[in-house]
Design a protein around this motif. Structure first.
Motif, PDB file in Angstrom:
ATOM      1  N   ALA A 132       0.815  -1.218   0.000  1.00 48.56           N
ATOM      2  CA  ALA A 132       0.000   0.000   0.000  1.00 48.56           C
ATOM      3  C   ALA A 132       0.848   1.266   0.000  1.00 48.56           C
ATOM      4  CB  ALA A 132      -0.931  -0.007   1.203  1.00 48.56           C
ATOM      5  N   ASP A 133       2.151   1.149   0.279  1.00 47.99           N
ATOM      6  CA  ASP A 133       3.021   2.320   0.281  1.00 47.99           C
ATOM      7  C   ASP A 133       3.586   2.642  -1.101  1.00 47.99           C
ATOM      8  OD1 ASP A 133       4.560   0.030   0.170  1.00 47.99           O
ATOM      9  OD2 ASP A 133       6.113   0.766   1.529  1.00 47.99           O
ATOM     10  N   HIS A 134       3.234   1.850  -2.109  1.00 48.28           N
ATOM     11  CA  HIS A 134       3.743   2.094  -3.454  1.00 48.28           C
ATOM     12  C   HIS A 134       3.089   3.343  -4.051  1.00 48.28           C
ATOM     13  CE1 HIS A 134       4.491   1.492  -7.797  1.00 48.28           C
ATOM     14  NE2 HIS A 134       5.557   0.818  -7.390  1.00 48.28           N
ATOM     15  N   ALA A 135       3.826   4.035  -4.903  1.00 50.65           N
ATOM     16  CA  ALA A 135       3.353   5.295  -5.489  1.00 50.65           C
ATOM     17  C   ALA A 135       2.064   5.138  -6.287  1.00 50.65           C
ATOM     18  CB  ALA A 135       4.440   5.889  -6.383  1.00 50.65           C
ATOM     19  N   ILE A 136       1.777   3.964  -6.803  1.00 51.24           N
ATOM     20  CA  ILE A 136       0.581   3.777  -7.620  1.00 51.24           C
ATOM     21  C   ILE A 136      -0.699   3.997  -6.808  1.00 51.24           C
ATOM     22  CG2 ILE A 136       0.125   1.283  -7.348  1.00 51.24           C
ATOM     23  CD1 ILE A 136       0.009   1.275 -10.514  1.00 51.24           C
ATOM     24  N   PHE A 137      -0.577   3.922  -5.486  1.00 50.99           N
ATOM     25  CA  PHE A 137      -1.746   4.134  -4.629  1.00 50.99           C
ATOM     26  C   PHE A 137      -1.870   5.567  -4.110  1.00 50.99           C
ATOM     27  CE2 PHE A 137      -0.835  -0.482  -4.015  1.00 50.99           C
ATOM     28  CZ  PHE A 137      -1.957  -0.945  -4.690  1.00 50.99           C
ATOM     29  N   THR A 138      -0.959   6.433  -4.552  1.00 52.00           N
ATOM     30  CA  THR A 138      -0.998   7.823  -4.077  1.00 52.00           C
ATOM     31  C   THR A 138      -0.785   8.839  -5.190  1.00 52.00           C
ATOM     32  OG1 THR A 138       1.387   7.784  -3.558  1.00 52.00           O
ATOM     33  CG2 THR A 138      -0.141   7.183  -1.786  1.00 52.00           C
ATOM     34  N   THR A 139      -0.569   8.375  -6.410  1.00 52.92           N
ATOM     35  CA  THR A 139      -0.124   9.286  -7.467  1.00 52.92           C
ATOM     36  C   THR A 139      -1.127  10.377  -7.795  1.00 52.92           C
ATOM     37  OG1 THR A 139       0.719   9.388  -9.731  1.00 52.92           O
ATOM     38  CG2 THR A 139      -0.907   7.692  -9.280  1.00 52.92           C
ATOM     39  N   GLN A 140      -2.429  10.111  -7.645  1.00 55.02           N
ATOM     40  CA  GLN A 140      -3.468  11.120  -7.821  1.00 55.02           C
ATOM     41  C   GLN A 140      -4.478  11.081  -6.668  1.00 55.02           C
ATOM     42  OE1 GLN A 140      -4.121  13.597 -10.540  1.00 55.02           O
ATOM     43  NE2 GLN A 140      -1.918  13.230 -10.520  1.00 55.02           N
ATOM     44  N   GLY A 203      -8.266   3.502 -11.155  1.00 53.30           N
ATOM     45  CA  GLY A 203      -7.892   3.430 -12.562  1.00 53.30           C
ATOM     46  C   GLY A 203      -7.118   4.655 -13.003  1.00 53.30           C
ATOM     47  N   ALA A 204      -7.538   5.828 -12.529  1.00 51.40           N
ATOM     48  CA  ALA A 204      -6.824   7.061 -12.860  1.00 51.40           C
ATOM     49  C   ALA A 204      -5.407   7.038 -12.298  1.00 51.40           C
ATOM     50  CB  ALA A 204      -7.597   8.270 -12.319  1.00 51.40           C
ATOM     51  N   ASN A 205      -5.236   6.497 -11.108  1.00 50.06           N
ATOM     52  CA  ASN A 205      -3.895   6.344 -10.544  1.00 50.06           C
ATOM     53  C   ASN A 205      -3.019   5.478 -11.443  1.00 50.06           C
ATOM     54  OD1 ASN A 205      -4.592   7.848  -8.298  1.00 50.06           O
ATOM     55  ND2 ASN A 205      -3.977   6.291  -6.813  1.00 50.06           N
ATOM     56  N   ILE A 206      -3.592   4.378 -11.919  1.00 46.50           N
ATOM     57  CA  ILE A 206      -2.822   3.459 -12.772  1.00 46.50           C
ATOM     58  C   ILE A 206      -2.413   4.153 -14.069  1.00 46.50           C
ATOM     59  CG2 ILE A 206      -2.893   1.289 -14.067  1.00 46.50           C
ATOM     60  CD1 ILE A 206      -4.903   0.277 -11.902  1.00 46.50           C
ATOM     61  N   ILE A 207      -3.370   4.838 -14.695  1.00 40.55           N
ATOM     62  CA  ILE A 207      -3.078   5.566 -15.939  1.00 40.55           C
ATOM     63  C   ILE A 207      -1.988   6.618 -15.707  1.00 40.55           C
ATOM     64  CG2 ILE A 207      -4.014   7.253 -17.576  1.00 40.55           C
ATOM     65  CD1 ILE A 207      -5.203   4.691 -18.312  1.00 40.55           C
ATOM     66  N   HIS A 208      -2.143   7.402 -14.666  1.00 40.42           N
ATOM     67  CA  HIS A 208      -1.169   8.467 -14.387  1.00 40.42           C
ATOM     68  C   HIS A 208       0.209   7.887 -14.117  1.00 40.42           C
ATOM     69  CE1 HIS A 208       0.842  11.639 -11.975  1.00 40.42           C
ATOM     70  NE2 HIS A 208       0.203  12.444 -12.806  1.00 40.42           N
ATOM     71  N   TYR A 209       0.269   6.825 -13.330  1.00 38.68           N
ATOM     72  CA  TYR A 209       1.547   6.201 -13.028  1.00 38.68           C
ATOM     73  C   TYR A 209       2.227   5.687 -14.307  1.00 38.68           C
ATOM     74  CZ  TYR A 209       5.034   3.036 -11.113  1.00 38.68           C
ATOM     75  OH  TYR A 209       6.213   2.402 -10.829  1.00 38.68           O
ATOM     76  N   ALA A 210       1.435   5.035 -15.158  1.00 40.13           N
ATOM     77  CA  ALA A 210       1.996   4.475 -16.391  1.00 40.13           C
ATOM     78  C   ALA A 210       2.532   5.562 -17.314  1.00 40.13           C
ATOM     79  CB  ALA A 210       0.929   3.649 -17.114  1.00 40.13           C
ATOM     80  N   PHE A 211       1.847   6.686 -17.390  1.00 39.14           N
ATOM     81  CA  PHE A 211       2.277   7.767 -18.274  1.00 39.14           C
ATOM     82  C   PHE A 211       3.507   8.483 -17.736  1.00 39.14           C
ATOM     83  CE2 PHE A 211      -2.007   8.815 -20.547  1.00 39.14           C
ATOM     84  CZ  PHE A 211      -1.915   7.602 -21.219  1.00 39.14           C
ATOM     85  N   LYS A 212       3.689   8.496 -16.418  1.00 43.61           N
ATOM     86  CA  LYS A 212       4.758   9.283 -15.814  1.00 43.61           C
ATOM     87  C   LYS A 212       6.024   8.472 -15.521  1.00 43.61           C
ATOM     88  CE  LYS A 212       2.421  13.129 -15.672  1.00 43.61           C
ATOM     89  NZ  LYS A 212       2.810  14.275 -16.526  1.00 43.61           N
ATOM     90  N   ASN A 213       5.938   7.136 -15.599  1.00 40.94           N
ATOM     91  CA  ASN A 213       7.090   6.314 -15.198  1.00 40.94           C
ATOM     92  C   ASN A 213       7.598   5.452 -16.357  1.00 40.94           C
ATOM     93  OD1 ASN A 213       7.418   6.469 -12.019  1.00 40.94           O
ATOM     94  ND2 ASN A 213       5.243   6.632 -12.490  1.00 40.94           N
TER      95      ASN A 213
END
Length: 213
Positions: A132-140, A203-213
Protein backbone atom coordinates in the motif's frame (compact mmCIF):
# COMPACT_ATOMS: atom_id res chain seq x y z
CA UNK A 1 22.48 -7.25 -34.43
CA UNK A 2 18.77 -8.00 -34.14
CA UNK A 3 17.11 -5.44 -36.38
CA UNK A 4 13.51 -6.18 -35.38
CA UNK A 5 13.92 -5.33 -31.67
CA UNK A 6 15.87 -2.20 -32.68
CA UNK A 7 13.07 -1.17 -35.02
CA UNK A 8 10.49 -1.74 -32.31
CA UNK A 9 12.45 0.31 -29.79
CA UNK A 10 12.69 3.19 -32.26
CA UNK A 11 8.96 2.91 -32.96
CA UNK A 12 8.31 2.99 -29.21
CA UNK A 13 10.47 6.09 -28.72
CA UNK A 14 8.61 7.90 -31.49
CA UNK A 15 5.31 7.24 -29.72
CA UNK A 16 6.34 7.55 -26.07
CA UNK A 17 4.48 10.83 -25.63
CA UNK A 18 1.25 9.47 -27.08
CA UNK A 19 -1.82 9.61 -24.87
CA UNK A 20 -3.63 6.80 -26.60
CA UNK A 21 -4.38 3.53 -24.85
CA UNK A 22 -5.41 0.18 -26.26
CA UNK A 23 -7.13 -3.06 -25.37
CA UNK A 24 -4.91 -6.10 -25.72
CA UNK A 25 -6.46 -8.89 -27.79
CA UNK A 26 -5.18 -12.38 -27.02
CA UNK A 27 -5.88 -15.95 -28.11
CA UNK A 28 -7.01 -18.96 -26.11
CA UNK A 29 -10.74 -18.40 -26.06
CA UNK A 30 -10.94 -15.91 -23.20
CA UNK A 31 -13.22 -12.91 -23.62
CA UNK A 32 -10.62 -10.19 -24.15
CA UNK A 33 -13.49 -7.92 -25.23
CA UNK A 34 -15.25 -8.00 -21.83
CA UNK A 35 -16.46 -4.77 -20.18
CA UNK A 36 -16.96 -2.75 -23.39
CA UNK A 37 -17.94 0.48 -21.61
CA UNK A 38 -15.14 0.31 -19.03
CA UNK A 39 -12.18 1.95 -20.76
CA UNK A 40 -14.19 4.72 -22.47
CA UNK A 41 -15.61 5.66 -19.06
CA UNK A 42 -12.16 5.57 -17.44
CA UNK A 43 -10.72 7.71 -20.23
CA UNK A 44 -13.50 10.26 -19.78
CA UNK A 45 -12.90 10.33 -16.03
CA UNK A 46 -9.15 10.83 -16.48
CA UNK A 47 -9.57 13.59 -19.08
CA UNK A 48 -11.99 15.43 -16.80
CA UNK A 49 -10.13 14.98 -13.53
CA UNK A 50 -6.38 14.43 -13.93
CA UNK A 51 -5.59 16.60 -16.99
CA UNK A 52 -4.95 13.81 -19.46
CA UNK A 53 -5.81 14.18 -23.14
CA UNK A 54 -6.42 10.56 -24.03
CA UNK A 55 -8.24 9.72 -27.25
CA UNK A 56 -11.83 8.92 -26.21
CA UNK A 57 -12.07 5.62 -28.06
CA UNK A 58 -9.50 2.96 -27.10
CA UNK A 59 -8.05 0.95 -29.94
CA UNK A 60 -7.65 -2.84 -30.05
CA UNK A 61 -4.25 -4.41 -30.75
CA UNK A 62 -3.11 -8.02 -30.90
CA UNK A 63 -0.35 -9.29 -28.62
CA UNK A 64 1.91 -10.25 -31.52
CA UNK A 65 1.51 -7.04 -33.50
CA UNK A 66 4.10 -4.28 -33.71
CA UNK A 67 1.15 -1.88 -33.28
CA UNK A 68 1.42 -2.33 -29.51
CA UNK A 69 4.47 -0.04 -29.65
CA UNK A 70 2.21 2.85 -30.58
CA UNK A 71 0.64 2.83 -27.11
CA UNK A 72 2.30 3.59 -23.76
CA UNK A 73 -0.53 1.80 -21.94
CA UNK A 74 -2.25 -1.52 -22.74
CA UNK A 75 -5.24 -2.90 -20.87
CA UNK A 76 -6.08 -6.60 -20.76
CA UNK A 77 -9.06 -8.31 -19.15
CA UNK A 78 -11.28 -11.38 -19.38
CA UNK A 79 -12.76 -14.33 -17.52
CA UNK A 80 -11.07 -17.39 -18.97
CA UNK A 81 -8.23 -18.90 -20.94
CA UNK A 82 -5.22 -16.95 -22.16
CA UNK A 83 -2.63 -18.21 -24.62
CA UNK A 84 0.51 -16.59 -26.02
CA UNK A 85 2.65 -18.09 -28.76
CA UNK A 86 6.40 -17.77 -28.30
CA UNK A 87 6.49 -14.94 -30.85
CA UNK A 88 3.69 -13.13 -29.01
CA UNK A 89 5.47 -13.55 -25.70
CA UNK A 90 8.70 -12.20 -27.23
CA UNK A 91 6.84 -9.20 -28.67
CA UNK A 92 5.19 -8.40 -25.36
CA UNK A 93 8.52 -8.74 -23.51
CA UNK A 94 10.22 -6.33 -25.94
CA UNK A 95 7.37 -3.86 -25.52
CA UNK A 96 7.60 -3.93 -21.72
CA UNK A 97 11.39 -3.71 -21.62
CA UNK A 98 11.28 -0.79 -24.06
CA UNK A 99 9.14 1.32 -21.74
CA UNK A 100 5.60 0.02 -22.21
CA UNK A 101 3.10 -0.73 -19.45
CA UNK A 102 0.38 -3.38 -19.24
CA UNK A 103 -2.50 -3.43 -16.77
CA UNK A 104 -4.25 -6.80 -16.53
CA UNK A 105 -7.53 -6.78 -14.65
CA UNK A 106 -8.89 -10.22 -13.77
CA UNK A 107 -12.59 -10.07 -14.61
CA UNK A 108 -12.82 -13.38 -12.70
CA UNK A 109 -11.27 -16.67 -13.69
CA UNK A 110 -8.24 -15.75 -15.81
CA UNK A 111 -5.58 -15.88 -13.07
CA UNK A 112 -4.35 -19.51 -13.42
CA UNK A 113 -4.10 -19.24 -17.21
CA UNK A 114 -2.41 -15.86 -17.08
CA UNK A 115 0.32 -16.99 -14.71
CA UNK A 116 1.28 -19.82 -17.05
CA UNK A 117 1.48 -17.55 -20.09
CA UNK A 118 3.43 -14.82 -18.33
CA UNK A 119 6.09 -17.41 -17.61
CA UNK A 120 6.73 -17.34 -21.36
CA UNK A 121 7.09 -13.56 -21.29
CA UNK A 122 9.35 -13.43 -18.22
CA UNK A 123 10.62 -16.90 -17.32
CA UNK A 124 13.07 -15.30 -14.87
CA UNK A 125 10.57 -13.09 -13.05
CA UNK A 126 7.67 -13.67 -10.68
CA UNK A 127 4.75 -11.62 -9.45
CA UNK A 128 5.49 -9.47 -6.43
CA UNK A 129 2.65 -8.18 -4.30
CA UNK A 130 2.63 -4.38 -4.35
CA UNK A 131 2.34 -2.84 -0.91
CA UNK A 132 0.00 0.00 0.00
CA UNK A 133 3.02 2.32 0.28
CA UNK A 134 3.74 2.09 -3.45
CA UNK A 135 3.35 5.30 -5.49
CA UNK A 136 0.58 3.78 -7.62
CA UNK A 137 -1.75 4.13 -4.63
CA UNK A 138 -1.00 7.82 -4.08
CA UNK A 139 -0.12 9.29 -7.47
CA UNK A 140 -3.47 11.12 -7.82
CA UNK A 141 -5.88 9.68 -5.27
CA UNK A 142 -5.06 8.24 -1.86
CA UNK A 143 -5.65 4.53 -1.23
CA UNK A 144 -4.02 3.99 2.19
CA UNK A 145 -5.13 0.33 2.28
CA UNK A 146 -3.99 -0.44 -1.25
CA UNK A 147 -6.13 -1.91 -4.00
CA UNK A 148 -9.88 -1.42 -3.39
CA UNK A 149 -12.39 -4.28 -3.48
CA UNK A 150 -15.01 -3.61 -6.15
CA UNK A 151 -16.74 -7.00 -6.60
CA UNK A 152 -16.76 -9.88 -4.16
CA UNK A 153 -16.47 -12.98 -6.39
CA UNK A 154 -14.79 -15.54 -4.08
CA UNK A 155 -14.57 -13.14 -1.17
CA UNK A 156 -10.78 -13.11 -1.24
CA UNK A 157 -8.84 -9.95 -0.46
CA UNK A 158 -7.87 -7.80 -3.45
CA UNK A 159 -4.25 -8.02 -4.56
CA UNK A 160 -2.12 -5.77 -6.74
CA UNK A 161 0.59 -7.99 -8.21
CA UNK A 162 3.43 -6.60 -10.26
CA UNK A 163 6.35 -7.52 -12.45
CA UNK A 164 9.31 -5.16 -12.19
CA UNK A 165 12.26 -4.53 -14.48
CA UNK A 166 15.16 -2.44 -13.18
CA UNK A 167 12.93 -1.17 -10.36
CA UNK A 168 10.24 -0.04 -12.80
CA UNK A 169 6.76 -1.54 -12.57
CA UNK A 170 6.12 -2.76 -16.11
CA UNK A 171 3.09 -5.00 -15.58
CA UNK A 172 0.28 -4.67 -13.04
CA UNK A 173 -2.17 -7.49 -12.38
CA UNK A 174 -5.21 -6.55 -10.31
CA UNK A 175 -6.72 -9.70 -8.80
CA UNK A 176 -9.92 -10.21 -6.77
CA UNK A 177 -10.80 -6.55 -7.23
CA UNK A 178 -12.44 -6.31 -10.67
CA UNK A 179 -11.80 -2.64 -11.31
CA UNK A 180 -13.16 -2.94 -14.84
CA UNK A 181 -16.64 -3.82 -13.61
CA UNK A 182 -16.57 -0.63 -11.55
CA UNK A 183 -15.63 1.41 -14.63
CA UNK A 184 -18.60 0.17 -16.62
CA UNK A 185 -21.85 2.10 -17.11
CA UNK A 186 -23.84 2.24 -13.84
CA UNK A 187 -26.68 0.05 -15.08
CA UNK A 188 -24.39 -2.83 -16.08
CA UNK A 189 -23.60 -3.99 -12.52
CA UNK A 190 -25.73 -1.62 -10.44
CA UNK A 191 -22.74 -0.57 -8.37
CA UNK A 192 -23.18 2.40 -6.07
CA UNK A 193 -21.69 5.74 -7.04
CA UNK A 194 -19.23 5.37 -4.16
CA UNK A 195 -17.98 2.01 -5.45
CA UNK A 196 -17.74 3.27 -9.03
CA UNK A 197 -15.84 6.35 -7.89
CA UNK A 198 -13.28 4.21 -6.02
CA UNK A 199 -12.77 2.06 -9.12
CA UNK A 200 -12.39 5.09 -11.41
CA UNK A 201 -9.99 6.83 -9.04
CA UNK A 202 -7.81 3.73 -8.78
CA UNK A 203 -7.89 3.43 -12.56
CA UNK A 204 -6.82 7.06 -12.86
CA UNK A 205 -3.89 6.34 -10.54
CA UNK A 206 -2.82 3.46 -12.77
CA UNK A 207 -3.08 5.57 -15.94
CA UNK A 208 -1.17 8.47 -14.39
CA UNK A 209 1.55 6.20 -13.03
CA UNK A 210 2.00 4.48 -16.39
CA UNK A 211 2.28 7.77 -18.27
CA UNK A 212 4.76 9.28 -15.81
CA UNK A 213 7.09 6.31 -15.20
Amino acid sequence: MKLLPLFLTILWLLNVNSQEIAILKYNGGGDWYANPTALPNLIRFCNQNIDTEIEPKPQTVEVGSTEIFQYPFLHMTGHGNVFFTEDEADNLRTYLLSGGFVHIDDNYGMEPYLRKELNKVFPDKEFVEIGADHAIFTTQYEFPKGLPKIHEHDGKRPQALGIFHENRLVLLFTYESDLGDGWEDPEVHNDSEQVRLKALQMGANIIHYAFKN
